[in-house]
Design a protein around this motif. Structure first.
Motif, PDB file in Angstrom:
ATOM      1  N   HIS A  56      -7.979  -1.585   0.026  1.00 43.46           N
ATOM      2  CA  HIS A  56      -7.201  -0.219  -0.002  1.00 43.46           C
ATOM      3  C   HIS A  56      -6.932   0.018  -1.380  1.00 43.46           C
ATOM      4  O   HIS A  56      -6.229  -0.640  -2.252  1.00 43.46           O
TER       5      HIS A  56
ATOM      6  N   SER B 295       0.900  -1.257   0.091  1.00 45.38           N
ATOM      7  CA  SER B 295      -0.024  -0.152   0.025  1.00 45.38           C
ATOM      8  C   SER B 295       0.795   1.343   0.307  1.00 45.38           C
ATOM      9  O   SER B 295       0.330   2.420  -0.208  1.00 45.38           O
TER      10      SER B 295
ATOM     11  N   TYR C 208      -4.839  -5.575   2.016  1.00 45.25           N
ATOM     12  CA  TYR C 208      -4.424  -4.505   3.168  1.00 45.25           C
ATOM     13  C   TYR C 208      -4.689  -5.315   4.368  1.00 45.25           C
ATOM     14  O   TYR C 208      -5.819  -5.890   4.568  1.00 45.25           O
TER      15      TYR C 208
END
Length: 488
Positions: free
Chosen positions: A329, A248, A340
């Motif tokens: 995410h 991420s 995530y």
């Protein structure tokens, strides 16, 4: 580019390490030991207060009661050799500040089992062939009568050959007891490593305000990071080592690394049951695994492992046959949805609970009589091939990713950072080549090809907890189903 022989790297550079789990800790330790003097490590967890304890809310994969330490790697000999290097020796297995009653390393053995039909003869054969000659005597095939007698002569209790009493029950099984292996008290090991980092002058910044929010980029360089408190921290080199949170933060690795979860149950033994404390002690009970292959939805019993009790009496049973994902995410840079970590639940998918319960009904029935203390999801960063990803990010000259633990990275805490520093210094070694950036293969990619539409996503799962752990009345076998295990 290879390191120029004879040249000295600039060890006065300011280095920012994002993440204080195993990859970050080990990197900080080896940077300091190699003479770097301006090292800064940040993490959103207040590790200086909670000592990496998962019971205190720590949610990184490194934060756990215990982790397996083993060198059985089939034909992956470089990982085998690195694991042997990471294993504590008798003279250093008890660091200062720890008593003989609470030691980090428990050399209790690792029993790799299956029901016999799916015994991985090829991989086990590769492991045995690659083991050094002076360690081959530590391997005991459980179905080999001679080797069982050898184990007895070597002082190994029979309970480590057959901890589930499958011989007594007349149930099929096969496997190998590896007495080079065991487990490490994970959270304590991390806390000890953090203390070493402080002694070596590493600067640490812990707490929610120090969570990395974004990188500061300019052209082909990273100037530093911005943290949750809005502050910008400049550095000459940034190393992102955030485990399951890394995809991420680095859109460049989204197709090489996926965040996945294993299902972990912790059962605390009652203090008034000395029989169970003795049975599950490291002296009598090994680390174990059962059929570590891919799980087929509702069809097979595999991907299980477990541990002896901790000094506090916690027994762990886990399922990794299905690697759960949470596509929740959206990347700001690529607009892709990435998996995530979801750490705000104390439940696991019903499929995982069913597999664990079914295994325990046949092999660990006494655990089902006890209360489940905690169920949780342990989030890892899995690469396309289960090999670590430690390299400069292509197109960015001073940004390094150190990730892809893939569920087997913890054991390398004492040694992994040495190779991260080699990457930083652009040395060409067999390990920097092993961990280097690689392309995305066609076809199967360790599950990454499924994406948000795969069956492993959490939004496709029913989550269950303590209520599903309670022992249920035994079912009367039907004529065509006399073994519950076979009809999972």
């Amino acid at each position: 580019m290879s390191h120029i022989e004879g040249s000295e790297p600039d060890r006065n550079k300011k280095i920012i390490i994002v993440g204080a789990g195993v990859f970050g800790l080990s990197t900080a330790l080896h940077l300091a030991r190699r003479g770097y003097n301006d090292i800064h490590m940040c993490d959103y967890q207040p590790y200086h207060e909670n000592s990496y304890a998962c019971s205190a809310g720590c949610d990184a994969a490194s934060c756990d009661e215990n982790k397996i330490l083993r060198a059985s790697y089939g034909d992956a000999k470089l990982y085998q050799d690195l694991a042997f290097k990471a294993m504590p020796t008798p003279e250093n297995e008890l660091p200062p500040g720890l008593t003989p009653e609470v030691k980090l390393w428990h050399n209790c053995g690792f029993l790799r089992l299956s029901d016999g039909d799916d015994y991985d003869q090829e991989k086990e054969g590769q492991t045995q062939n690659n083991f050094p000659p002076d360690r081959k005597h530590t391997q005991y095939r459980v179905t080999d009568t001679t080797r069982r007698k050898d184990a007895q002569a070597d002082g190994i209790p029979f309970s480590k050959i057959d901890p589930f009493d499958r011989f007594g029950k007349g149930l099929p099984f096969d496997g190998m007891l590896d007495m080079t292996a065991g487990f490490v008290l994970a959270s304590r090991a991390c806390a000890f490593a953090l203390n070493l980092c402080h002694k070596l002058g590493v600067h640490t910044y812990f707490g929610p305000q120090h969570r990395m929010k974004s990188l500061v980029r300019k052209d082909n360089r990273v100037l530093g990071i911005i943290t949750n408190d809005g502050n910008e921290h400049t550095g000459d080199i940034v190393i992102v080592a955030c485990g399951g949170w890394t995809p991420s933060l680095l859109p460049e690795i989204e197709q090489l690394v996926e965040t996945t979860a294993g299902s972990v149950l912790s059962i605390r033994l009652p203090t008034d049951r000395p029989d169970l404390w003795d049975k599950y002690s490291p002296e009598r009970f090994p680390v174990w695994s059962w059929s570590m292959g891919s799980y087929k939805l509702g069809q097979n019993l595999c991907g299980l492992y477990g541990m002896p009790r901790t000094p506090e009496g916690v027994v762990k049973v886990a399922f990794r046959g299905a690697k759960w994902t949470n596509y929740a995410h959206r990347s700001d840079a690529s607009a892709r949805v990435v998996s995530y970590p979801k750490t705000d639940v104390d439940e696991i998918p019903e499929q995982a609970m069913q597999v664990i319960r079914t295994f325990c009904e046949e092999n660990l029935l006494d655990l089902l009589e006890l209360e489940l203390e905690r169920g949780r999801l342990c989030w890892y960063s899995d690469t396309v091939d289960n090999s670590f990803l430690i390299d400069y990010v292509p197109g960015t000259e001073n940004l390094i990713c150190a990730t892809g633990g893939s569920g087997h990275g913890f054991k390398f805490l004492p040694v992994l950072g040495e190779h991260v520093v080699d990457v930083l210094e652009k040395k060409d070694t067999e390990y920097t080549r092993l961990f280097k950036w690689r392309g995305v293969p066609d076809g199967e990619r360790n599950g990454l090809e499924e994406g948000p539409g795969g069956w492993r996503t959490l939004d496709n799962q029913k989550l269950v907890g303590r209520e599903e752990w309670k022992r249920k009345p035994p079912q009367t076998p039907s004529a065509d189903n006399d073994r519950t295990v076979s009809k999972l």
